[in-house]
Design a protein around this motif. Structure first.
Motif, PDB file in Angstrom:
ATOM      1  N   ALA A 166       0.824  -1.212   0.000  1.00 30.71           N
ATOM      2  CA  ALA A 166       0.000   0.000   0.000  1.00 30.71           C
ATOM      3  C   ALA A 166       0.860   1.266   0.000  1.00 30.71           C
ATOM      4  CB  ALA A 166      -0.938  -0.008   1.197  1.00 30.71           C
ATOM      5  N   LYS A 167       1.920   1.270   0.774  1.00 24.73           N
ATOM      6  CA  LYS A 167       2.823   2.427   0.838  1.00 24.73           C
ATOM      7  C   LYS A 167       3.322   2.790  -0.559  1.00 24.73           C
ATOM      8  CE  LYS A 167       7.395   3.522   2.608  1.00 24.73           C
ATOM      9  NZ  LYS A 167       8.548   3.031   3.365  1.00 24.73           N
ATOM     10  N   ASP A 168       3.658   1.775  -1.355  1.00 27.51           N
ATOM     11  CA  ASP A 168       4.164   2.005  -2.713  1.00 27.51           C
ATOM     12  C   ASP A 168       3.042   2.413  -3.669  1.00 27.51           C
ATOM     13  OD1 ASP A 168       6.789   1.374  -1.914  1.00 27.51           O
ATOM     14  OD2 ASP A 168       6.365  -0.771  -2.157  1.00 27.51           O
ATOM     15  N   ILE A 169       1.842   1.878  -3.469  1.00 27.70           N
ATOM     16  CA  ILE A 169       0.698   2.277  -4.298  1.00 27.70           C
ATOM     17  C   ILE A 169       0.408   3.758  -4.097  1.00 27.70           C
ATOM     18  CG2 ILE A 169      -1.793   1.974  -4.661  1.00 27.70           C
ATOM     19  CD1 ILE A 169      -1.360  -1.014  -3.815  1.00 27.70           C
ATOM     20  N   VAL A 170       0.390   4.202  -2.840  1.00 30.73           N
ATOM     21  CA  VAL A 170       0.144   5.614  -2.535  1.00 30.73           C
ATOM     22  C   VAL A 170       1.231   6.489  -3.146  1.00 30.73           C
ATOM     23  CG1 VAL A 170       0.023   7.310  -0.653  1.00 30.73           C
ATOM     24  CG2 VAL A 170      -1.243   5.141  -0.484  1.00 30.73           C
ATOM     25  N   ALA A 171       2.496   6.125  -2.958  1.00 29.96           N
ATOM     26  CA  ALA A 171       3.612   6.918  -3.514  1.00 29.96           C
ATOM     27  C   ALA A 171       3.536   6.969  -5.038  1.00 29.96           C
ATOM     28  CB  ALA A 171       4.949   6.324  -3.063  1.00 29.96           C
ATOM     29  N   HIS A 172       3.243   5.840  -5.656  1.00 28.74           N
ATOM     30  CA  HIS A 172       3.134   5.785  -7.120  1.00 28.74           C
ATOM     31  C   HIS A 172       2.014   6.705  -7.617  1.00 28.74           C
ATOM     32  CE1 HIS A 172       2.750   4.170 -11.185  1.00 28.74           C
ATOM     33  NE2 HIS A 172       1.458   4.079 -10.942  1.00 28.74           N
ATOM     34  N   HIS A 173       0.862   6.660  -6.975  1.00 26.59           N
ATOM     35  CA  HIS A 173      -0.254   7.491  -7.425  1.00 26.59           C
ATOM     36  C   HIS A 173      -0.002   8.968  -7.153  1.00 26.59           C
ATOM     37  CE1 HIS A 173      -2.285   3.754  -8.190  1.00 26.59           C
ATOM     38  NE2 HIS A 173      -3.186   4.440  -8.847  1.00 26.59           N
ATOM     39  N   ASN A 174       0.632   9.292  -6.036  1.00 32.69           N
ATOM     40  CA  ASN A 174       0.983  10.694  -5.802  1.00 32.69           C
ATOM     41  C   ASN A 174       1.869  11.206  -6.930  1.00 32.69           C
ATOM     42  OD1 ASN A 174      -0.498  10.975  -3.454  1.00 32.69           O
ATOM     43  ND2 ASN A 174       1.256  10.702  -2.092  1.00 32.69           N
ATOM     44  N   ALA A 175       2.857  10.416  -7.323  1.00 31.61           N
ATOM     45  CA  ALA A 175       3.787  10.824  -8.385  1.00 31.61           C
ATOM     46  C   ALA A 175       3.114  10.861  -9.749  1.00 31.61           C
ATOM     47  CB  ALA A 175       4.994   9.882  -8.410  1.00 31.61           C
ATOM     48  N   THR A 176       2.250   9.898 -10.026  1.00 34.67           N
ATOM     49  CA  THR A 176       1.605   9.801 -11.340  1.00 34.67           C
ATOM     50  C   THR A 176       0.529  10.867 -11.533  1.00 34.67           C
ATOM     51  OG1 THR A 176       1.992   7.422 -11.401  1.00 34.67           O
ATOM     52  CG2 THR A 176       0.274   8.267 -12.849  1.00 34.67           C
ATOM     53  N   LEU A 177      -0.274  11.106 -10.508  1.00 33.34           N
ATOM     54  CA  LEU A 177      -1.397  12.032 -10.638  1.00 33.34           C
ATOM     55  C   LEU A 177      -0.959  13.492 -10.587  1.00 33.34           C
ATOM     56  CD1 LEU A 177      -3.965  10.144  -8.395  1.00 33.34           C
ATOM     57  CD2 LEU A 177      -4.048  10.370 -10.887  1.00 33.34           C
ATOM     58  N   GLU A 178       0.105  13.789  -9.831  1.00 38.49           N
ATOM     59  CA  GLU A 178       0.540  15.179  -9.676  1.00 38.49           C
ATOM     60  C   GLU A 178       0.936  15.766 -11.026  1.00 38.49           C
ATOM     61  OE1 GLU A 178       3.449  17.919  -6.945  1.00 38.49           O
ATOM     62  OE2 GLU A 178       4.100  15.887  -7.397  1.00 38.49           O
ATOM     63  N   GLY A 179       0.379  16.915 -11.322  1.00 42.84           N
ATOM     64  CA  GLY A 179       0.702  17.589 -12.582  1.00 42.84           C
ATOM     65  C   GLY A 179      -0.430  17.464 -13.581  1.00 42.84           C
ATOM     66  N   PRO A 180      -0.458  16.377 -14.356  1.00 42.27           N
ATOM     67  CA  PRO A 180      -1.485  16.299 -15.390  1.00 42.27           C
ATOM     68  C   PRO A 180      -2.903  16.111 -14.851  1.00 42.27           C
ATOM     69  CG  PRO A 180      -0.088  14.329 -15.438  1.00 42.27           C
ATOM     70  CD  PRO A 180       0.486  15.269 -14.416  1.00 42.27           C
ATOM     71  N   PHE A 181      -3.052  15.546 -13.652  1.00 45.44           N
ATOM     72  CA  PHE A 181      -4.382  15.224 -13.155  1.00 45.44           C
ATOM     73  C   PHE A 181      -4.786  15.982 -11.902  1.00 45.44           C
ATOM     74  CE2 PHE A 181      -2.786  11.435 -15.383  1.00 45.44           C
ATOM     75  CZ  PHE A 181      -3.680  11.428 -16.440  1.00 45.44           C
ATOM     76  N   CYS A 182      -3.811  16.487 -11.144  1.00 39.81           N
ATOM     77  CA  CYS A 182      -4.147  17.203  -9.912  1.00 39.81           C
ATOM     78  C   CYS A 182      -2.928  17.948  -9.386  1.00 39.81           C
ATOM     79  CB  CYS A 182      -4.655  16.235  -8.841  1.00 39.81           C
ATOM     80  SG  CYS A 182      -3.387  15.104  -8.215  1.00 39.81           S
ATOM     81  N   ARG A 183      -3.210  18.792  -8.403  1.00 40.62           N
ATOM     82  CA  ARG A 183      -2.141  19.381  -7.596  1.00 40.62           C
ATOM     83  C   ARG A 183      -2.009  18.505  -6.362  1.00 40.62           C
ATOM     84  NH1 ARG A 183      -3.042  24.989  -5.543  1.00 40.62           N
ATOM     85  NH2 ARG A 183      -5.254  24.757  -5.923  1.00 40.62           N
ATOM     86  N   LEU A 184      -0.789  18.240  -5.956  1.00 43.18           N
ATOM     87  CA  LEU A 184      -0.528  17.445  -4.763  1.00 43.18           C
ATOM     88  C   LEU A 184      -0.139  18.394  -3.639  1.00 43.18           C
ATOM     89  CD1 LEU A 184      -0.338  14.390  -3.960  1.00 43.18           C
ATOM     90  CD2 LEU A 184       2.123  14.613  -4.336  1.00 43.18           C
ATOM     91  N   VAL A 185      -0.824  18.297  -2.493  1.00 46.21           N
ATOM     92  CA  VAL A 185      -0.533  19.162  -1.345  1.00 46.21           C
ATOM     93  C   VAL A 185      -0.441  18.312  -0.084  1.00 46.21           C
ATOM     94  CG1 VAL A 185      -1.728  21.144  -2.376  1.00 46.21           C
ATOM     95  CG2 VAL A 185      -2.947  19.662  -0.768  1.00 46.21           C
ATOM     96  N   ARG A 186       0.223  18.835   0.912  1.00 46.06           N
ATOM     97  CA  ARG A 186       0.235  18.220   2.244  1.00 46.06           C
ATOM     98  C   ARG A 186      -0.899  18.873   3.033  1.00 46.06           C
ATOM     99  NH1 ARG A 186       2.999  14.105   3.374  1.00 46.06           N
ATOM    100  NH2 ARG A 186       3.105  14.739   5.541  1.00 46.06           N
TER     101      ARG A 186
END
Length: 177
Positions: free
Chosen positions: A146-166
């Motif tokens: 799960a840790k890797d799924i979350v990291a992968h999706h944060n990296a993949t979605l950021e930019g073309p699909f969303c802004r990533l924020v803390r």
């Protein structure tokens, strides 16, 4: 204005046999985001994923109820969805637009299904999609932790699909970038 969208934080996922990664931290993060939204007068939407009649997550199943760990005050909009994308076959987009929301802050479960497809759809529908980096989770799969799924999706979605924020950096008063 931004609305907070909380996906599928329901009894069957939070308390089910497949334990979500960092679930207690996720619940605390979502409660903090709800407090921030309330203080700013931002709307809060909670999606409940419902399956077909007779399934474990059929309409009325206790497994589809919002997890009791979320601090609901009653002013939140709770709606049912039957697809991973929270906009598909729901009136979410219309409700957001009617309230004047131009952006949506996305949190919840499961990362690789509902969080992913809802981020992509929000941007396609013209909303500023904002994904809270530590505001979503899932369980381990046979292929990936799960840790890797979350990291992968944060990296993949950021930019073309969303802004990533803390979560600690997000304010519902901020303007669109």
């Amino acid at each position: 204005m931004y609305a907070l969208l909380i996906l599928d934080i329901q009894v069957g996922l939070v308390h089910g046999p497949e334990k979500p990664w960092r679930c207690e931290e996720l619940l605390a993060t979502v409660n903090t985001l709800m407090d921030k939204a309330r203080n700013a007068g931002a709307p809060i939407f909670l999606a409940r994923h419902i399956g077909p009649d007779g399934s474990p997550i059929g309409p009325g199943s206790p497994l589809t109820m919002i997890a009791q760990e979320l601090k609901l005050l009653g002013e939140e909009v709770v709606f049912e969805k039957r697809r991973p994308n929270a906009f598909e076959m729901t009136d979410l987009a219309e409700n957001l637009r009617s309230l004047g929301a131009t952006g949506v802050v996305i949190t919840g479960m499961k990362t690789q299904y509902c969080v992913d497809s809802t981020c992509r759809a929000a941007r396609d529908l013209g909303f500023d999609a904002v994904l809270v980096a530590e505001g979503h989770t899932c369980s381990d799969t046979p292929v990936m932790k799960a840790k890797d799924i979350v990291a992968h999706h944060n990296a993949t979605l950021e930019g073309p699909f969303c802004r990533l924020v803390r979560a600690e950096e997000w304010s519902f008063q901020q303007s669109r970038n």
